[in-house]
Design an enzyme around this catalytic site. Structure first.
Site, PDB file in Angstrom:
ATOM      1  N   ASP A  54       0.883  -1.166   0.000  1.00 46.36           N
ATOM      2  CA  ASP A  54       0.000   0.000   0.000  1.00 46.36           C
ATOM      3  C   ASP A  54       0.920   1.215   0.000  1.00 46.36           C
ATOM      4  O   ASP A  54       1.547   1.524   1.010  1.00 46.36           O
ATOM      5  CB  ASP A  54      -0.876  -0.037   1.261  1.00 46.36           C
ATOM      6  CG  ASP A  54      -1.670   1.251   1.463  1.00 46.36           C
ATOM      7  OD1 ASP A  54      -1.626   2.125   0.585  1.00 46.36           O
ATOM      8  OD2 ASP A  54      -2.330   1.374   2.517  1.00 46.36           O
ATOM      9  N   ASP A 104     -12.807   5.960   2.456  1.00 48.75           N
ATOM     10  CA  ASP A 104     -11.365   5.997   2.712  1.00 48.75           C
ATOM     11  C   ASP A 104     -10.905   7.434   2.968  1.00 48.75           C
ATOM     12  O   ASP A 104     -10.793   8.230   2.046  1.00 48.75           O
ATOM     13  CB  ASP A 104     -10.640   5.407   1.488  1.00 48.75           C
ATOM     14  CG  ASP A 104      -9.130   5.450   1.623  1.00 48.75           C
ATOM     15  OD1 ASP A 104      -8.627   5.931   2.657  1.00 48.75           O
ATOM     16  OD2 ASP A 104      -8.445   5.000   0.687  1.00 48.75           O
ATOM     17  N   LYS A 131       2.646  11.531  -3.452  1.00 46.70           N
ATOM     18  CA  LYS A 131       1.725  10.668  -4.211  1.00 46.70           C
ATOM     19  C   LYS A 131       0.695  11.522  -4.963  1.00 46.70           C
ATOM     20  O   LYS A 131       0.226  11.153  -6.020  1.00 46.70           O
ATOM     21  CB  LYS A 131       1.021   9.726  -3.238  1.00 46.70           C
ATOM     22  CG  LYS A 131       0.010   8.806  -3.900  1.00 46.70           C
ATOM     23  CD  LYS A 131      -0.549   7.818  -2.925  1.00 46.70           C
ATOM     24  CE  LYS A 131      -1.642   6.966  -3.508  1.00 46.70           C
ATOM     25  NZ  LYS A 131      -2.179   6.029  -2.528  1.00 46.70           N
ATOM     26  N   GLU A 159      -7.518   0.555  -4.437  1.00 45.02           N
ATOM     27  CA  GLU A 159      -7.540   0.519  -2.971  1.00 45.02           C
ATOM     28  C   GLU A 159      -8.872   0.008  -2.396  1.00 45.02           C
ATOM     29  O   GLU A 159      -8.854  -0.848  -1.518  1.00 45.02           O
ATOM     30  CB  GLU A 159      -7.161   1.890  -2.403  1.00 45.02           C
ATOM     31  CG  GLU A 159      -5.677   2.169  -2.619  1.00 45.02           C
ATOM     32  CD  GLU A 159      -5.274   3.625  -2.453  1.00 45.02           C
ATOM     33  OE1 GLU A 159      -6.117   4.437  -2.051  1.00 45.02           O
ATOM     34  OE2 GLU A 159      -4.105   3.942  -2.744  1.00 45.02           O
TER      35      GLU A 159
END
Ligand code: AMP
Length: 562
Positions: free
Chosen positions: A6, A168, A68, A145
């Site tokens: 992850d 999330d 990211k 994800e």
């Protein structure tokens, strides 16, 4: 061994599959979470994770985080005068995780399944893949994800068809995905989110409340003071889950300040953020054609879903208790490890078909007749629309726009704009057609897009049956194997410190920071312990090092209140 990774905005994790199921591999410091933070000093020494984060308040110009978010862009990060692209910084995180896994497992790790947000477009997925390659990892499969979360919860193993919403909320990003399981197929139905909303915003609210109460302005604080204040606010944010009131202590220009903040005050201040959370939930439901009450289960992932303010809000919104059996930080990595096991065809895991949605629209350029005899060029005609479940194949019939047209050119585009020029050009095909009056001849344009991001474009002339075909794999920013090798060599000047010293370095950095933050007697006491530890390190006496290090850690923990 194939591992699951992850690669998060705030933290990254690596996991592997065992007979008892997926497990997280601890890093060199014995922790499951490695902060996605990289620091490079003037000598080219690389620091990753907690050590890099610790350097933030001491040497802010040498540290990069939340890269990211810029994945797949040309954004240039400069650390101690050296240039890095987002995927290169990510590759340093991956390299560190790979080393940790190899040392833990005692075998080489050559391949990884890496999770990516469901909305990541092709460019960003490819950049993630390159990050893996730069770290020496083969990345053949990626998993979205939310799908990873559902897989980790074992939801694919149900007999009953179910609809899930995966919520999330990470450190800096927010994603909502709607998944549906039917007949053994786990499908992402819709995704929505906010790339600039996450746990850090809740920290910022806490910091602002403090400043307001202390009658201070953020811009009057030095960079180092701001970093310190945010660290205190972060601690308070996590603490407020269990108490009614938290206190924030902060050293400002040699003065020790303290303010109390109540749960109620904090909740009110967060109201606007909570409202922002609602939007992507609504949008994903609308895109999936569902109502709130159609959702059978809600899964929470991402560290910020631990905030009780967020949980309370969600219970009110969904009128049901979310599933929180698993650690929200670890779910995605565990799911990626299960996917790795599926790829290895391990007997313990049942193969399921994982589908995904196309996170962008694929289409072509057309001429539109907007009034009798009046044309507008350069318009975009969608063929596979955003949120279509992939693999998918769609055909659109296009007619000639002019008299005696002899060719049709199909430009393949990706994007959401009504105008072709604003969308991303992927490639083009040309085919000859019999001449005739406009509108008589037609071509069928078929786009087929699969889970490995391969787009096949086929154009057929309806009257003659003639065909042209092309497959689009790469994009302009694709790197060849040689280019990857070359960049790996270029990055080789970076010195990664031996793993064994990591703990010593981290302790020294924490001590150095704490020294800067304290005054008077505390400062003198810290200096004594630091000097003793440094002396032992210089002498290289193992027992002495352990002894002075333990003593220093004890003092730091007392002072830091951790
Ligand atoms: P992630 O990106 O999923 O690692 O999430 C990181 C975010 O989760 C950060 O903003 C943290 O402050 C937040 N977080 C982690 N633990 C807690 C906690 N116990 N309470 C509130 N927020 C937390």
């Amino acid at each position: 061994m194939i591992v699951g990774i992850d690669l998060g905005t705030t933290n990254s994790l690596i996991a592997y599959f065992t007979e008892e199921g997926p497990k997280i591999i601890p890093n060199r410091l014995g922790k499951n979470l490695t902060p996605s933070v990289v620091s490079v000093d003037s000598e080219g020494t690389v620091y990753v994770g907690e050590t890099a984060r610790e350097r933030m308040s001491l040497y802010p110009d040498t540290v990069a985080e939340t890269f990211k978010r810029s994945m797949g862009t040309e954004r240039d990060y400069i650390l101690s005068g050296k240039h890095f692209k987002p995927e290169e910084l990510s590759s340093l995180v991956l390299r560190s995780l790979k080393e940790d896994a190899e040392s833990f497992l005692g075998e080489e790790v050559t391949e990884a399944v890496i999770s990516v947000p469901a909305y990541f477009d092709d460019k960003r997925r490819k950049a993630t893949k390159r990050a893996g390659e730069l770290a020496g990892l083969k990345v053949e499969r990626m998993i979205s994800e939310p799908t990873a979360a559902a897989v980790a919860y074992g939801l694919y193993d149900r007999t009953r068809d179910t609809r899930f919403l995966v919520f999330d909320l990470g450190g800096g990003t927010f994603d909502v995905s709607i998944l549906e399981l039917y007949h053994n197929i786990l499908e992402v139905r819709a995704v929505a989110g906010d790339n600039y909303l996450g746990g850090e915003d809740f920290t910022e609210i806490m910091a602002k409340l403090f400043l307001q109460k202390a009658k201070l302005q953020l811009q009057n604080l030095s960079e180092k003071e701001q970093v310190r204040l945010f660290r205190e606010a972060e601690k308070a944010k996590c603490a407020i889950n269990d108490t009614d009131t938290v206190s924030i202590g902060f050293l400002y220009k040699e003065e020790a300040l303290e303010q109390q903040i109540t749960y109620k005050e904090y909740e009110e201040a967060c109201e606007e953020l909570l409202m922002k959370i609602r939007e992507p939930v609504k949008k994903s439901l609308a895109d999936a054609g569902l109502k709130l009450s159609d959702i059978d289960e809600v899964l929470l992932i991402g560290g910020a879903t631990r905030l009780s303010i967020v949980r309370d809000f969600l219970i009110r919104l969904f009128r049901k208790f979310p599933d929180t059996r698993m650690n929200p930080d670890e779910t995605v990595a565990l799911g990626a490890a299960v996917q790795a096991a599926m790829k290895e065809r391990r007997e313990e895991v049942k193969e399921v078909i994982l589908t995904d949605v196309c996170s962008f629209t694929l289409g072509t350029e057309v001429v539109v007749e907007y009034d009798e005899g009046k044309y507008e060029d350069g318009r975009f005609c969608p063929i596979i629309e955003r949120n279509t479940v992939i693999p998918a194949s769609h055909t659109e019939r296009l007619y000639t726009a002019r008299d005696n047209q002899s060719k049709v050119r199909v430009r393949v585009l990706q994007g959401e704009s009504r105008f072709a020029r604003n969308n991303l050009f992927l490639g083009e095909l040309e085919i000859e057609i019999p001449k005739g009056p406009k509108g008589r001849e037609a071509v069928d344009v078929t786009y087929t897009y699969d889970i490995n991001s391969l787009l096949e474009v086929e154009v057929t002339v309806v009257s003659t049956g003639e065909k042209q075909k092309m497959v689009i794999k790469g994009q302009d920013n694709e790197m060849t194997e040689e280019e990857i090798k070359k960049r790996m060599e270029e990055l080789a000047y970076l010195k990664v410190q031996p793993r064994d010293y990591e703990e010593n370095r981290l302790v020294l950095l924490r001590a150095e920071r704490m020294y800067e933050e304290s005054l008077g007697d505390r400062r003198r006491m810290l200096d004594r312990y630091i000097t003793a530890f440094e002396g032992a390190l210089k002498d290289g006496d193992h027992d002495q090092i352990m002894e002075t290090r333990e003593a220093l850690i004890e003092v730091l923990e007392e002072e830091d209140g951790e």
